[in-house]
Design an enzyme around this catalytic site. Sequence first.
Site, PDB file in Angstrom:
ATOM      1  N   CYS A   1       0.826  -1.213   0.000  1.00 22.90           N
ATOM      2  CA  CYS A   1       0.000   0.000   0.000  1.00 22.90           C
ATOM      3  C   CYS A   1       0.855   1.256   0.000  1.00 22.90           C
ATOM      4  CB  CYS A   1      -0.875   0.075   1.253  1.00 22.90           C
ATOM      5  SG  CYS A   1      -1.981  -1.280   1.492  1.00 22.90           S
TER       6      CYS A   1
ATOM      7  N   ASP B   1       1.683   2.656   2.909  1.00 19.24           N
ATOM      8  CA  ASP B   1       1.415   3.328   4.182  1.00 19.24           C
ATOM      9  C   ASP B   1       1.740   2.373   5.324  1.00 19.24           C
ATOM     10  OD1 ASP B   1       0.383   5.732   3.080  1.00 19.24           O
ATOM     11  OD2 ASP B   1      -1.560   4.776   2.789  1.00 19.24           O
TER      12      ASP B   1
ATOM     13  N   CYS C   1       1.717   8.641   2.650  1.00 20.12           N
ATOM     14  CA  CYS C   1       1.300   9.891   2.014  1.00 20.12           C
ATOM     15  C   CYS C   1       1.004  10.972   3.053  1.00 20.12           C
ATOM     16  CB  CYS C   1       0.068   9.634   1.156  1.00 20.12           C
ATOM     17  SG  CYS C   1      -1.394   9.176   2.124  1.00 20.12           S
TER      18      CYS C   1
ATOM     19  N   CYS D   1      -6.310   6.010   5.645  1.00 20.28           N
ATOM     20  CA  CYS D   1      -5.234   6.555   6.486  1.00 20.28           C
ATOM     21  C   CYS D   1      -5.708   6.758   7.917  1.00 20.28           C
ATOM     22  CB  CYS D   1      -4.725   7.870   5.898  1.00 20.28           C
ATOM     23  SG  CYS D   1      -3.968   7.681   4.271  1.00 20.28           S
TER      24      CYS D   1
END
Length: 145
Positions: free
Chosen positions: A35, A37, A61, A105
């Site tokens: 991913c 993240d 991000c 997130c």
Amino acid sequence: MALYSEKVMDHFRNPRNVGVIENADGVGEVGNPVCGDIMKIYLKINADQIIEEVKFETFGCGSAIASSSMATELIKGQPVSEALKLTNKAVTEALDGLPAHKIHCSVLAEEAIKKAVKDYYDKNNIEYDPAIFPDDHDCEHCCGG
């Protein structure tokens, strides 16, 4: 309308509580390299089960960094029991929203905190209801597992 709120941009540009807590009482790591993240939360918890210090390391991000930063701000100084109630929705709302494709997130932030608390409970032999902690699912919510 801007894609990101002023709060998201502020927490991305000026993240709070970045770093590592040596000898943390609880550490939670979530995410998946596929991913992009990965989030790690460190907790220092006092004898009254109050989160005295919280830090994070996030590889991801801007939304992941902002979500980590905001989540740590929301639980600092709170009892562990309150930190466990933190939801990704609360993180998103505190940031004045995230784009739909970035909601994962805030989910990572919620899950990292819960994993850190679970780690604290495990290290201290504190009983808990396993149902309140997320399963390891390899980040299915953001990249299909």
